[in-house]
Write an enzyme that holds these catalytic residues in place. Structure first.
Site, PDB file in Angstrom:
ATOM      1  N   ALA A  66      -5.843  29.049   6.035  1.00  0.00           N
ATOM      2  CA  ALA A  66      -7.294  28.922   5.853  1.00  0.00           C
ATOM      3  C   ALA A  66      -7.595  29.867   5.219  1.00  0.00           C
ATOM      4  O   ALA A  66      -7.294  31.158   5.070  1.00  0.00           O
ATOM      5  CB  ALA A  66      -7.720  28.373   7.216  1.00  0.00           C
ATOM      6  N   GLU A 133      -2.039  33.437  12.898  1.00  0.00           N
ATOM      7  CA  GLU A 133      -3.313  33.387  13.134  1.00  0.00           C
ATOM      8  C   GLU A 133      -3.657  34.305  14.322  1.00  0.00           C
ATOM      9  O   GLU A 133      -4.887  35.081  14.248  1.00  0.00           O
ATOM     10  CB  GLU A 133      -3.928  32.136  13.789  1.00  0.00           C
TER      11      GLU A 133
HETATM   12  N1  CAA Z   1      -7.379  33.197   2.983  1.00  0.00           N
HETATM   13  C1  CAA Z   1      -8.101  34.156   1.867  1.00  0.00           C
HETATM   14  N2  CAA Z   1      -7.508  34.921   0.820  1.00  0.00           N
HETATM   15  C2  CAA Z   1      -6.098  35.098   0.978  1.00  0.00           C
HETATM   16  C3  CAA Z   1      -5.385  34.438   2.222  1.00  0.00           C
HETATM   17  C4  CAA Z   1      -6.094  33.472   3.129  1.00  0.00           C
HETATM   18  N3  CAA Z   1      -5.452  33.074   4.095  1.00  0.00           N
HETATM   19  N4  CAA Z   1      -4.099  34.812   1.888  1.00  0.00           N
HETATM   20  C5  CAA Z   1      -3.976  35.628   1.100  1.00  0.00           C
HETATM   21  N5  CAA Z   1      -5.360  35.743   0.304  1.00  0.00           N
HETATM   22  C6  CAA Z   1      -5.673  36.621  -1.003  1.00  0.00           C
HETATM   23  C7  CAA Z   1      -5.570  37.946  -0.664  1.00  0.00           C
HETATM   24  O1  CAA Z   1      -6.832  38.426   0.168  1.00  0.00           O
HETATM   25  C8  CAA Z   1      -5.575  38.592  -1.958  1.00  0.00           C
HETATM   26  O2  CAA Z   1      -6.824  38.696  -2.609  1.00  0.00           O
HETATM   27  P1  CAA Z   1      -7.117  39.869  -3.595  1.00  0.00           P
HETATM   28  O3  CAA Z   1      -6.089  39.868  -4.494  1.00  0.00           O
HETATM   29  O4  CAA Z   1      -8.440  39.334  -4.032  1.00  0.00           O
HETATM   30  O5  CAA Z   1      -7.042  40.952  -2.809  1.00  0.00           O
HETATM   31  C9  CAA Z   1      -4.759  37.727  -2.620  1.00  0.00           C
HETATM   32  O6  CAA Z   1      -4.605  36.384  -1.806  1.00  0.00           O
HETATM   33  C10 CAA Z   1      -3.378  38.147  -2.557  1.00  0.00           C
HETATM   34  O7  CAA Z   1      -2.866  38.452  -1.316  1.00  0.00           O
HETATM   35  P2  CAA Z   1      -2.120  39.673  -0.739  1.00  0.00           P
HETATM   36  O8  CAA Z   1      -2.535  40.712  -1.755  1.00  0.00           O
HETATM   37  O9  CAA Z   1      -2.210  39.833   0.723  1.00  0.00           O
HETATM   38  O10 CAA Z   1      -0.654  39.316  -0.938  1.00  0.00           O
HETATM   39  P3  CAA Z   1       0.813  39.949  -0.441  1.00  0.00           P
HETATM   40  O11 CAA Z   1       1.787  39.434  -1.143  1.00  0.00           O
HETATM   41  O12 CAA Z   1       0.602  41.305  -0.085  1.00  0.00           O
HETATM   42  O13 CAA Z   1       0.750  39.258   1.169  1.00  0.00           O
HETATM   43  C11 CAA Z   1       0.665  37.429   2.557  1.00  0.00           C
HETATM   44  C12 CAA Z   1       0.857  37.785   1.182  1.00  0.00           C
HETATM   45  C13 CAA Z   1       1.520  37.813   3.554  1.00  0.00           C
HETATM   46  C14 CAA Z   1       0.499  35.748   2.580  1.00  0.00           C
HETATM   47  C15 CAA Z   1      -0.756  37.992   3.129  1.00  0.00           C
HETATM   48  O14 CAA Z   1      -1.627  37.719   1.824  1.00  0.00           O
HETATM   49  C16 CAA Z   1      -1.672  37.190   4.146  1.00  0.00           C
HETATM   50  O15 CAA Z   1      -0.921  37.771   5.330  1.00  0.00           O
HETATM   51  N6  CAA Z   1      -2.588  36.352   3.998  1.00  0.00           N
HETATM   52  C17 CAA Z   1      -2.914  35.911   5.293  1.00  0.00           C
HETATM   53  C18 CAA Z   1      -2.101  34.872   6.117  1.00  0.00           C
HETATM   54  C19 CAA Z   1      -2.838  34.434   7.264  1.00  0.00           C
HETATM   55  O16 CAA Z   1      -3.135  35.144   8.197  1.00  0.00           O
HETATM   56  N7  CAA Z   1      -3.078  32.939   7.410  1.00  0.00           N
HETATM   57  C20 CAA Z   1      -3.431  32.130   8.393  1.00  0.00           C
HETATM   58  C21 CAA Z   1      -5.001  32.090   8.250  1.00  0.00           C
HETATM   59  S1  CAA Z   1      -5.831  31.443   9.601  1.00  0.00           S
HETATM   60  C22 CAA Z   1      -5.529  29.718   9.561  1.00  0.00           C
HETATM   61  O17 CAA Z   1      -4.937  29.173   8.813  1.00  0.00           O
HETATM   62  C23 CAA Z   1      -6.244  28.972  10.587  1.00  0.00           C
HETATM   63  C24 CAA Z   1      -5.815  27.519  10.785  1.00  0.00           C
HETATM   64  O18 CAA Z   1      -4.738  27.166  11.540  1.00  0.00           O
HETATM   65  C25 CAA Z   1      -6.491  26.487  10.131  1.00  0.00           C
END
Ligand code: CAA
Length: 259
Positions: A66, A133
């Site tokens: 999300a 999460e």
């Molecule tokens: N939401 C919004 N933006 C996100 C995102 C997310 N879930 N995941 C990645 N992005 C964005 C980053 O903010 C970044 O944006 P900028 O370039 O503007 O800074 C871009 O995508 C690239 O991401 P990273 O620089 O972090 O890339 P990475 O290769 O270093 O890492 C990753 C990749 C491990 C996937 C890392 O981005 C990450 O941990 N993302 C979040 C994952 C997460 O926590 N997901 C769960 C969300 S909660 C949910 O899903 C609730 C539900 O059950 C409904």
């Protein structure tokens, strides 16, 4: 054909292909995307020419969950009242035709949950699944705590939900989270070939099989067995059952009408 801001759609014969397309955000699932995904799925589901749907992302990310930027400021009152984030996710469950997830890269949080809502998950070798999460102070909100234990058992589901660690494609396949693992450059070929195979099957039998397998997750065994038996009986009202069985006995290729 409809034009979407966050998705690309195309068809390949009887297969509808939906590509999540917010590359800068690693396909983070915001309300717009989930609205559009629901609409695109519904359109393919309603199109008689389509027999199977493939849902995919990019090579780097199926979907990283999300959209954290969109939800960071929400209050309890916002999300509870408006069902932001989670409001459209049920659309995936309502699709009656099979949906194949072709997963490369990250399938995290909501991305993992979307993959689990699909009927078949084909993973590239670089796929990574997780429910992270907990690391940002919430819990899975679109079925993760329910579908994950049903898919892979309590031991691994707890491991994933409590530590937020990612599992790679090989571990995901061993655990039963994915149907097949293929090299990244073969992912779309494999998904498409599988979708074409399914689309060539008698349509009513496909819908019934999906419905019946889903029942296994949603109710007691006795109800599921009765549901299956009744659907099995119902297949004898279809043209394709007559054709399929006659062709087998005549040792010829069946000519299905998907009716
Ligand atoms: N939401 C919004 N933006 C996100 C995102 C997310 N879930 N995941 C990645 N992005 C964005 C980053 O903010 C970044 O944006 P900028 O370039 O503007 O800074 C871009 O995508 C690239 O991401 P990273 O620089 O972090 O890339 P990475 O290769 O270093 O890492 C990753 C990749 C491990 C996937 C890392 O981005 C990450 O941990 N993302 C979040 C994952 C997460 O926590 N997901 C769960 C969300 S909660 C949910 O899903 C609730 C539900 O059950 C409904």
């Amino acid at each position: 054909p409809a034009v979407y801001e966050t998705l690309l759609t195309r068809t390949e014969g009887p297969v509808g292909i939906i590509t999540l397309n917010r590359p800068k955000q690693l396909n983070a699932l915001n309300d717009r995307l989930m609205d559009e995904l629901g609409a695109a799925l519904k359109a393919f589901d309603a199109d008689d020419a389509i027999g199977c749907i493939v849902l995919t992302g990019s090579e780097k990310a199926f979907a990283a969950g999300a959209d954290i930027a969109a939800m960071a400021q929400y209050t309890f009152s916002d999300v509870y009242r408006s069902e932001y984030i989670t409001r459209n996710w049920e659309a995936l469950r309502q699709v009656r035709k099979p949906v194949i997830a072709a997963v490369a890269g990250f399938a995290l949080g909501g991305g993992c949950e979307v993959a689990m809502m699909c009927d078949i998950v084909i993973a590239a070798e670089n796929a990574k699944f997780g429910q992270p999460e907990v690391k940002i102070g919430v819990i899975p909100g679109a079925g993760g705590t329910q579908r994950l234990p049903r898919a892979i058992g309590k031991a691994k589901a707890m491991d994933m939900a409590l530590t937020g660690r990612m599992v790679d494609a090989a571990e995901a396949e061993r655990a039963g989270l994915v149907s097949r693992v293929v090299p990244l450059d073969k992912l779309m070929d494999e998904a498409l070939a599988t979708a074409l195979t399914i689309a060539a099957m008698p349509r009513l039998a496909v819908l019934a099989a999906k419905e019946a397998v889903n029942r296994a997750f949603e109710g007691p065994l006795a109800d599921g067995l009765m549901f299956e038996r009744r659907l099995f009986h119902a297949m004898f009202a279809t043209q394709d059952q007559k054709e399929g069985m006659a062709a087998f006995l005549d040792k010829r290729t069946p000519n299905f009408q998907h009716r």
